[in-house]
Scaffold this motif. Sequence first.
Motif, PDB file in Angstrom:
ATOM      1  N   GLU A   1      -3.991   8.513   4.247  1.00  0.00           N
ATOM      2  CA  GLU A   1      -3.918   7.060   4.077  1.00  0.00           C
ATOM      3  C   GLU A   1      -3.598   6.403   5.414  1.00  0.00           C
ATOM      4  O   GLU A   1      -3.417   7.088   6.418  1.00  0.00           O
ATOM      5  CB  GLU A   1      -2.872   6.681   3.026  1.00  0.00           C
ATOM      6  N   HIS A   2      -3.501   5.072   5.416  1.00  0.00           N
ATOM      7  CA  HIS A   2      -3.426   4.338   6.677  1.00  0.00           C
ATOM      8  C   HIS A   2      -2.259   3.358   6.671  1.00  0.00           C
ATOM      9  O   HIS A   2      -2.173   2.458   5.831  1.00  0.00           O
ATOM     10  CB  HIS A   2      -4.746   3.605   6.927  1.00  0.00           C
ATOM     11  N   ILE A   3      -1.380   3.532   7.624  1.00  0.00           N
ATOM     12  CA  ILE A   3      -0.152   2.753   7.719  1.00  0.00           C
ATOM     13  C   ILE A   3      -0.416   1.273   7.942  1.00  0.00           C
ATOM     14  O   ILE A   3       0.408   0.423   7.576  1.00  0.00           O
ATOM     15  CB  ILE A   3       0.751   3.329   8.834  1.00  0.00           C
ATOM     16  N   GLU A   4      -1.564   0.911   8.514  1.00  0.00           N
ATOM     17  CA  GLU A   4      -1.871  -0.494   8.802  1.00  0.00           C
ATOM     18  C   GLU A   4      -1.704  -1.388   7.574  1.00  0.00           C
ATOM     19  O   GLU A   4      -1.295  -2.546   7.675  1.00  0.00           O
ATOM     20  CB  GLU A   4      -3.301  -0.633   9.328  1.00  0.00           C
ATOM     21  N   ASN A   5      -2.030  -0.845   6.399  1.00  0.00           N
ATOM     22  CA  ASN A   5      -1.981  -1.647   5.164  1.00  0.00           C
ATOM     23  C   ASN A   5      -0.562  -2.027   4.756  1.00  0.00           C
ATOM     24  O   ASN A   5      -0.381  -2.926   3.934  1.00  0.00           O
ATOM     25  CB  ASN A   5      -2.637  -0.876   4.020  1.00  0.00           C
ATOM     26  N   LEU A   6       0.450  -1.380   5.321  1.00  0.00           N
ATOM     27  CA  LEU A   6       1.831  -1.593   4.899  1.00  0.00           C
ATOM     28  C   LEU A   6       2.577  -2.627   5.728  1.00  0.00           C
ATOM     29  O   LEU A   6       3.788  -2.762   5.582  1.00  0.00           O
ATOM     30  CB  LEU A   6       2.593  -0.259   4.946  1.00  0.00           C
ATOM     31  N   ARG A   7       1.882  -3.372   6.557  1.00  0.00           N
ATOM     32  CA  ARG A   7       2.555  -4.353   7.411  1.00  0.00           C
ATOM     33  C   ARG A   7       3.390  -5.333   6.586  1.00  0.00           C
ATOM     34  O   ARG A   7       4.493  -5.727   6.988  1.00  0.00           O
ATOM     35  CB  ARG A   7       1.526  -5.127   8.245  1.00  0.00           C
ATOM     36  N   ASN A   8       2.897  -5.736   5.427  1.00  0.00           N
ATOM     37  CA  ASN A   8       3.573  -6.753   4.619  1.00  0.00           C
ATOM     38  C   ASN A   8       4.018  -6.248   3.255  1.00  0.00           C
ATOM     39  O   ASN A   8       4.395  -7.038   2.392  1.00  0.00           O
ATOM     40  CB  ASN A   8       2.649  -7.965   4.445  1.00  0.00           C
ATOM     41  N   THR A   9       3.965  -4.937   3.053  1.00  0.00           N
ATOM     42  CA  THR A   9       4.366  -4.342   1.779  1.00  0.00           C
ATOM     43  C   THR A   9       5.453  -3.317   2.029  1.00  0.00           C
ATOM     44  O   THR A   9       5.242  -2.360   2.784  1.00  0.00           O
ATOM     45  CB  THR A   9       3.164  -3.671   1.086  1.00  0.00           C
ATOM     46  N   ALA A  10       6.623  -3.510   1.417  1.00  0.00           N
ATOM     47  CA  ALA A  10       7.753  -2.614   1.648  1.00  0.00           C
ATOM     48  C   ALA A  10       7.494  -1.248   1.020  1.00  0.00           C
ATOM     49  O   ALA A  10       6.798  -1.137   0.003  1.00  0.00           O
ATOM     50  CB  ALA A  10       9.031  -3.232   1.092  1.00  0.00           C
ATOM     51  N   PHE A  11       8.082  -0.203   1.624  1.00  0.00           N
ATOM     52  CA  PHE A  11       7.765   1.158   1.213  1.00  0.00           C
ATOM     53  C   PHE A  11       9.046   1.981   1.168  1.00  0.00           C
ATOM     54  O   PHE A  11       9.822   2.014   2.125  1.00  0.00           O
ATOM     55  CB  PHE A  11       6.775   1.772   2.204  1.00  0.00           C
ATOM     56  N   CYS A  12       9.251   2.665   0.044  1.00  0.00           N
ATOM     57  CA  CYS A  12      10.430   3.510  -0.160  1.00  0.00           C
ATOM     58  C   CYS A  12       9.972   4.928  -0.508  1.00  0.00           C
ATOM     59  O   CYS A  12       9.325   5.143  -1.537  1.00  0.00           O
ATOM     60  CB  CYS A  12      11.289   2.942  -1.282  1.00  0.00           C
TER      61      CYS A  12
ATOM     62  N   ARG B   1       6.260 -10.465  -2.597  1.00  0.00           N
ATOM     63  CA  ARG B   1       4.985 -10.364  -1.883  1.00  0.00           C
ATOM     64  C   ARG B   1       4.758 -11.557  -0.956  1.00  0.00           C
ATOM     65  O   ARG B   1       5.088 -12.692  -1.277  1.00  0.00           O
ATOM     66  CB  ARG B   1       3.830 -10.284  -2.892  1.00  0.00           C
ATOM     67  N   LYS B   2       4.162 -11.290   0.185  1.00  0.00           N
ATOM     68  CA  LYS B   2       3.686 -12.334   1.092  1.00  0.00           C
ATOM     69  C   LYS B   2       2.193 -12.490   0.826  1.00  0.00           C
ATOM     70  O   LYS B   2       1.396 -11.655   1.261  1.00  0.00           O
ATOM     71  CB  LYS B   2       3.933 -11.937   2.544  1.00  0.00           C
ATOM     72  N   ASN B   3       1.804 -13.542   0.105  1.00  0.00           N
ATOM     73  CA  ASN B   3       0.395 -13.635  -0.298  1.00  0.00           C
ATOM     74  C   ASN B   3      -0.496 -14.240   0.779  1.00  0.00           C
ATOM     75  O   ASN B   3      -1.718 -14.154   0.677  1.00  0.00           O
ATOM     76  CB  ASN B   3       0.254 -14.405  -1.622  1.00  0.00           C
ATOM     77  N   TYR B   4       0.102 -14.863   1.827  1.00  0.00           N
ATOM     78  CA  TYR B   4      -0.714 -15.342   2.945  1.00  0.00           C
ATOM     79  C   TYR B   4       0.092 -15.198   4.243  1.00  0.00           C
ATOM     80  O   TYR B   4       0.544 -16.182   4.826  1.00  0.00           O
ATOM     81  CB  TYR B   4      -1.151 -16.801   2.752  1.00  0.00           C
ATOM     82  N   PRO B   5       0.295 -13.956   4.694  1.00  0.00           N
ATOM     83  CA  PRO B   5       1.107 -13.732   5.894  1.00  0.00           C
ATOM     84  C   PRO B   5       0.381 -14.173   7.160  1.00  0.00           C
ATOM     85  O   PRO B   5      -0.849 -14.120   7.235  1.00  0.00           O
ATOM     86  CB  PRO B   5       1.310 -12.213   5.886  1.00  0.00           C
ATOM     87  N   ASP B   6       1.154 -14.598   8.146  1.00  0.00           N
ATOM     88  CA  ASP B   6       0.561 -15.003   9.427  1.00  0.00           C
ATOM     89  C   ASP B   6      -0.017 -13.815  10.193  1.00  0.00           C
ATOM     90  O   ASP B   6      -0.888 -13.985  11.049  1.00  0.00           O
ATOM     91  CB  ASP B   6       1.607 -15.703  10.304  1.00  0.00           C
ATOM     92  N   THR B   7       0.488 -12.617   9.893  1.00  0.00           N
ATOM     93  CA  THR B   7      -0.043 -11.410  10.522  1.00  0.00           C
ATOM     94  C   THR B   7      -0.490 -10.452   9.427  1.00  0.00           C
ATOM     95  O   THR B   7       0.279 -10.142   8.511  1.00  0.00           O
ATOM     96  CB  THR B   7       1.015 -10.723  11.408  1.00  0.00           C
ATOM     97  N   LEU B   8      -1.712 -10.013   9.523  1.00  0.00           N
ATOM     98  CA  LEU B   8      -2.317  -9.168   8.497  1.00  0.00           C
ATOM     99  C   LEU B   8      -3.048  -8.019   9.175  1.00  0.00           C
ATOM    100  O   LEU B   8      -3.757  -8.221  10.166  1.00  0.00           O
ATOM    101  CB  LEU B   8      -3.304  -9.999   7.665  1.00  0.00           C
ATOM    102  N   SER B   9      -2.858  -6.812   8.660  1.00  0.00           N
ATOM    103  CA  SER B   9      -3.619  -5.672   9.190  1.00  0.00           C
ATOM    104  C   SER B   9      -3.998  -4.749   8.042  1.00  0.00           C
ATOM    105  O   SER B   9      -3.296  -4.666   7.035  1.00  0.00           O
ATOM    106  CB  SER B   9      -2.815  -4.907  10.254  1.00  0.00           C
ATOM    107  N   TRP B  10      -5.114  -4.071   8.196  1.00  0.00           N
ATOM    108  CA  TRP B  10      -5.558  -3.125   7.184  1.00  0.00           C
ATOM    109  C   TRP B  10      -6.627  -2.213   7.780  1.00  0.00           C
ATOM    110  O   TRP B  10      -7.199  -2.487   8.830  1.00  0.00           O
ATOM    111  CB  TRP B  10      -6.121  -3.846   5.957  1.00  0.00           C
ATOM    112  N   MET B  11      -6.857  -1.127   7.070  1.00  0.00           N
ATOM    113  CA  MET B  11      -7.952  -0.228   7.401  1.00  0.00           C
ATOM    114  C   MET B  11      -9.001  -0.356   6.307  1.00  0.00           C
ATOM    115  O   MET B  11      -8.686  -0.320   5.119  1.00  0.00           O
ATOM    116  CB  MET B  11      -7.470   1.217   7.475  1.00  0.00           C
ATOM    117  N   TYR B  12     -10.243  -0.510   6.724  1.00  0.00           N
ATOM    118  CA  TYR B  12     -11.376  -0.506   5.785  1.00  0.00           C
ATOM    119  C   TYR B  12     -11.806   0.952   5.648  1.00  0.00           C
ATOM    120  O   TYR B  12     -12.296   1.562   6.603  1.00  0.00           O
ATOM    121  CB  TYR B  12     -12.500  -1.369   6.338  1.00  0.00           C
ATOM    122  N   TYR B  13     -11.610   1.527   4.452  1.00  0.00           N
ATOM    123  CA  TYR B  13     -11.910   2.946   4.233  1.00  0.00           C
ATOM    124  C   TYR B  13     -12.119   3.178   2.748  1.00  0.00           C
ATOM    125  O   TYR B  13     -11.901   2.281   1.933  1.00  0.00           O
ATOM    126  CB  TYR B  13     -10.781   3.840   4.760  1.00  0.00           C
TER     127      TYR B  13
END
Length: 447
Positions: free
Chosen positions: A244-255, A317-329
């Motif tokens: 998986e790709h860490i880029e998607n977790l910029r705005n989603t907390a992970f435990c 959730r941040k539904n419209y964050p100023d910074t967004l990153s993701w991987m297309y896969y």
Amino acid sequence: MKMKINIFFAALLMMSCSAAKRQGKNITPDALVTYFSSTLEADSLHNPDVAFYKQEISTGELAGYRNKLWEDWKKANAGRLSTWPKVAENNTKDSLIWQLPDNRKMLFSLFTKGARPANGYPLFINLHGGGCYPNEPGPWTSRSNSREWQAAKTLGTRYDDAPSLYFVPRMPDDRRGRWYHRSPMAAYIRAWQLGVLSGDVDPNRAYILGISEGGYGSFRMGIFLADYFAAAGPMAGSIWPEQEHIENLRNTAFCIQMGESDFAYDRVENAKRWKVMLDSAAAASPGQFNHIVEIQAGKGHGIDYMRAAPWIKQFTRKNYPDTLSWMYYAQCDTIYNAEPAQPCTYRKGFGYVRLDGLSQSGERDFYVEKHGNVYTIRSANRKGIVKGEIRLYADNVDFAQPVKVNYNGKEVFNGKLKLNVGTMAESLALFGDPLRIFPAAVTVKVE
């Protein structure tokens, strides 16, 4: 007050029909309901009639049109919504069944804890352990998966996260036994959308968690579907970082919760590797990549399961964050990553960007940074070649002023955006999210 709202909707409808007539189109009052109905759980997304894109609106009309489109979306979902149990009447009902898009069926349980908040319950999607048993005679014949499903329901009642609404699915096919295949993925999105449509669920407070095989599943889906969740909590199931790709977790907390002696399938080593990656990402981007990785001392595969839910429930959730990153896969319906010719799923959109204009091949990363009316996009191929176009949905900007979009160092758009009904309908069909009904978009060519 209700009469005033109905009169306003009627006025909007008359404006919509009048605009369509000016364009020479025969648009019926239920045209958007028909459009939305044709997009539900479809493999691909098509656009509404071009007349709706020509139907411009003002910023003052935006809230009213969002409400009107949401009502049309609800009408289009009447059939699906009838399969969502009435929470007040089914708090303890078990073994509900959904027909999924790929001809599989899913058993699930739904229950609540505590009093319903004004904005709806926080939604917890709780995935059981067990896994894949290829020699089983039927889709629900594994005793192991049945026991694990019962355990997930029992543990869900004990987690310290009330008030909450729990959606606890059973593996749709024990012979395939994975939570990241198309059918369970469709069920998570359906549960999210119908929970929100019913008013039972707060769209900004949805979470996914699970144990063992459910840990793997919540790990992968918490990343792949990160824009639907405020946080994810995988337990006793840490995947390889390459999966998986860490880029998607910029705005989603992970435990991540893992036993220090859980050595099978490199579980504890994988958890440690993810900790290093998440620590580094959080240090480079303060306030983003919120996470906690706990390696529980003296524990093996069986750990203290009570820690994840209380931690993840604090996030919104941040539904419209100023910074967004993701991987297309792609997520593929494989079991051991060694099966050829299995169907694969690419996201049609992520965050506030539409992606189905991209080629379904390879992997490509994206990074979007917004400063006022200026968007800066960076993107590069990671594996193979991905090309085509994306649709950047604009919101939280001053629409009276020009919007600028820069892509890989080049200005690709500079002008005032026209708010229109077509883009709003398109984005609602894409996400099914009342907080992601976007009024304008910029198309960016990806090469």
